[in-house]
Design a protein around this motif. Structure first.
Motif, PDB file in Angstrom:
ATOM      1  N   THR A  74       0.594  -1.276   0.177  1.00  0.00           N
ATOM      2  CA  THR A  74      -0.315  -0.002  -0.432  1.00  0.00           C
ATOM      3  C   THR A  74       0.620   1.223  -0.116  1.00  0.00           C
ATOM      4  O   THR A  74       0.608   2.233  -0.256  1.00  0.00           O
ATOM      5  CB  THR A  74      -0.794  -0.336   0.998  1.00  0.00           C
ATOM      6  N   TYR A  93      -9.160   0.711  -5.058  1.00  0.00           N
ATOM      7  CA  TYR A  93      -8.845   2.227  -4.004  1.00  0.00           C
ATOM      8  C   TYR A  93      -7.954   2.175  -2.747  1.00  0.00           C
ATOM      9  O   TYR A  93      -8.379   3.097  -2.081  1.00  0.00           O
ATOM     10  CB  TYR A  93     -10.304   3.131  -3.871  1.00  0.00           C
ATOM     11  N   GLY A  94      -8.646   0.609  -2.528  1.00  0.00           N
ATOM     12  CA  GLY A  94      -7.622   0.781  -0.587  1.00  0.00           C
ATOM     13  C   GLY A  94      -6.083   1.239  -0.307  1.00  0.00           C
ATOM     14  O   GLY A  94      -5.578   1.191  -0.019  1.00  0.00           O
ATOM     15  N   HIS A 104      -3.434   6.689  -1.922  1.00  0.00           N
ATOM     16  CA  HIS A 104      -4.607   7.438  -0.747  1.00  0.00           C
ATOM     17  C   HIS A 104      -4.370   9.261  -1.355  1.00  0.00           C
ATOM     18  O   HIS A 104      -3.006   9.692  -2.229  1.00  0.00           O
ATOM     19  CB  HIS A 104      -3.086   7.455   0.641  1.00  0.00           C
ATOM     20  N   ASN A 120      -3.225   5.881   8.034  1.00  0.00           N
ATOM     21  CA  ASN A 120      -3.977   4.320   8.111  1.00  0.00           C
ATOM     22  C   ASN A 120      -3.005   3.187   8.177  1.00  0.00           C
ATOM     23  O   ASN A 120      -3.386   2.039   9.221  1.00  0.00           O
ATOM     24  CB  ASN A 120      -4.333   4.325   6.956  1.00  0.00           C
ATOM     25  N   TYR A 139      -8.846  -8.492   5.425  1.00  0.00           N
ATOM     26  CA  TYR A 139      -9.080  -7.119   4.947  1.00  0.00           C
ATOM     27  C   TYR A 139      -9.009  -6.920   3.100  1.00  0.00           C
ATOM     28  O   TYR A 139      -9.614  -6.271   2.845  1.00  0.00           O
ATOM     29  CB  TYR A 139      -7.486  -6.881   5.138  1.00  0.00           C
ATOM     30  N   LEU A 186     -12.046  -3.944   2.515  1.00  0.00           N
ATOM     31  CA  LEU A 186     -11.941  -2.730   1.630  1.00  0.00           C
ATOM     32  C   LEU A 186     -13.554  -2.883   0.662  1.00  0.00           C
ATOM     33  O   LEU A 186     -13.914  -2.280  -0.294  1.00  0.00           O
ATOM     34  CB  LEU A 186     -11.321  -2.946   0.188  1.00  0.00           C
ATOM     35  N   SER A 227     -16.533  -2.127   2.427  1.00  0.00           N
ATOM     36  CA  SER A 227     -16.798  -0.916   3.161  1.00  0.00           C
ATOM     37  C   SER A 227     -16.846   0.587   2.225  1.00  0.00           C
ATOM     38  O   SER A 227     -17.725   1.328   2.004  1.00  0.00           O
ATOM     39  CB  SER A 227     -15.205  -0.742   4.046  1.00  0.00           C
ATOM     40  N   ALA A 228     -17.035   0.015   0.626  1.00  0.00           N
ATOM     41  CA  ALA A 228     -17.058   0.904  -0.536  1.00  0.00           C
ATOM     42  C   ALA A 228     -18.434   0.886  -1.197  1.00  0.00           C
ATOM     43  O   ALA A 228     -18.894   1.475  -1.725  1.00  0.00           O
ATOM     44  CB  ALA A 228     -16.082   0.959  -1.602  1.00  0.00           C
ATOM     45  N   ALA A 260      -7.209   2.771   2.326  1.00  0.00           N
ATOM     46  CA  ALA A 260      -7.573   2.098   2.846  1.00  0.00           C
ATOM     47  C   ALA A 260      -8.299   2.174   4.635  1.00  0.00           C
ATOM     48  O   ALA A 260      -8.509   1.160   5.228  1.00  0.00           O
ATOM     49  CB  ALA A 260      -5.795   1.605   3.366  1.00  0.00           C
ATOM     50  N   SER A 261      -8.857   3.186   4.555  1.00  0.00           N
ATOM     51  CA  SER A 261      -9.638   3.161   5.634  1.00  0.00           C
ATOM     52  C   SER A 261     -10.872   2.615   5.828  1.00  0.00           C
ATOM     53  O   SER A 261     -11.264   2.355   7.112  1.00  0.00           O
ATOM     54  CB  SER A 261     -10.376   5.137   6.140  1.00  0.00           C
ATOM     55  N   ALA A 309     -11.179  -0.053   5.289  1.00  0.00           N
ATOM     56  CA  ALA A 309     -10.621  -1.531   5.579  1.00  0.00           C
ATOM     57  C   ALA A 309      -9.563  -1.854   6.922  1.00  0.00           C
ATOM     58  O   ALA A 309      -9.998  -2.731   8.038  1.00  0.00           O
ATOM     59  CB  ALA A 309      -9.381  -1.708   4.425  1.00  0.00           C
TER      60      ALA A 309
END
Length: 203
Positions: free
Chosen positions: A13, A49-50, A53, A62, A90, A94, A97-98, A116-117, A119
């Motif tokens: 990441t 997207y995770g 940043h 994160n 994890y 992701l 949460s999206a 990644a907020s 996850a």
């Protein structure tokens, strides 16, 4: 040296995010831009997207949080799901949460989200189930994990309703809920452990 999925996620990441800071094409190819999914079927964005940043502080916060809570949760999930259990948790966090923000903005060409907020919230809230009275340091101030969870949830709900700061609070809430639900469904005894810890801290 024992392999750590948490560390591997952080390295991957951080590397992609760092490259994305100076490479708009890379970042634009990975951010969750809903029309790219609904019209072009670019489903990789639910994971991509995770790993990008907005800026260095976004990334640092994160990954710092993931480092401290991911290591314990990695060992916990491995007991039930095998050595790659934490990775599947994890990655699924992701995606989950999206989903709310994606569905809400499916046809909005002006909406993008990244980071990644969501996850990380899933990891953090799963940790809170196991150790609700563990001290979490918020800007160097020690706060019991369960108190932090209540304040964090209340703040995210409020800010998600206002939608005035450009932060995807919906992902934070969805990720937190998913972390709790996933963990309880995987091991229902976690819930009784959590309740026992609440009424008898350190007992």
């Amino acid at each position: 040296m024992e392999f750590s999925i948490t560390l591997a996620i952080i390295i991957a990441t951080s590397l992609v995010s760092w490259l994305g800071f100076s490479n708009d094409a890379l970042r634009n190819a990975l951010v969750l831009w809903p029309p790219a999914v609904s019209r072009r079927h670019e489903y990789h964005r639910f994971l991509g997207y995770g790993i990008v940043h907005a800026d260095f502080m976004h990334l640092l916060f994160n990954m710092f949080t993931l480092y401290f809570f991911g290591r314990l949760m990695e060992g916990f999930y491995a007991q039930y799901l095998g050595p790659l259990g934490f990775l599947w948790f994890y990655l699924s966090a992701l995606v989950v949460s999206a989903l709310p923000s994606y569905l809400k903005h499916r046809d909005d060409p002006n909406y993008v989200t990244l980071g990644a907020s969501g996850a990380v919230s899933a990891v953090l809230f799963a940790f809170i189930l196991l150790r609700p009275w563990e001290l979490i340091y918020v800007y160097f101030i020690p706060v019991p994990a369960i108190i932090f969870a209540a304040l964090y949830t209340g703040y995210s709900v409020y800010m998600n309703h206002r939608q005035s700061d450009g932060i995807n609070h919906s992902a934070h809430l969805s990720g937190a809920a998913y972390g709790v639900l996933f963990t309880v469904l995987m091991e229902p005894r976690v819930l009784s452990h959590f309740l026992a810890e609440l009424v008898s801290p350190g007992g």
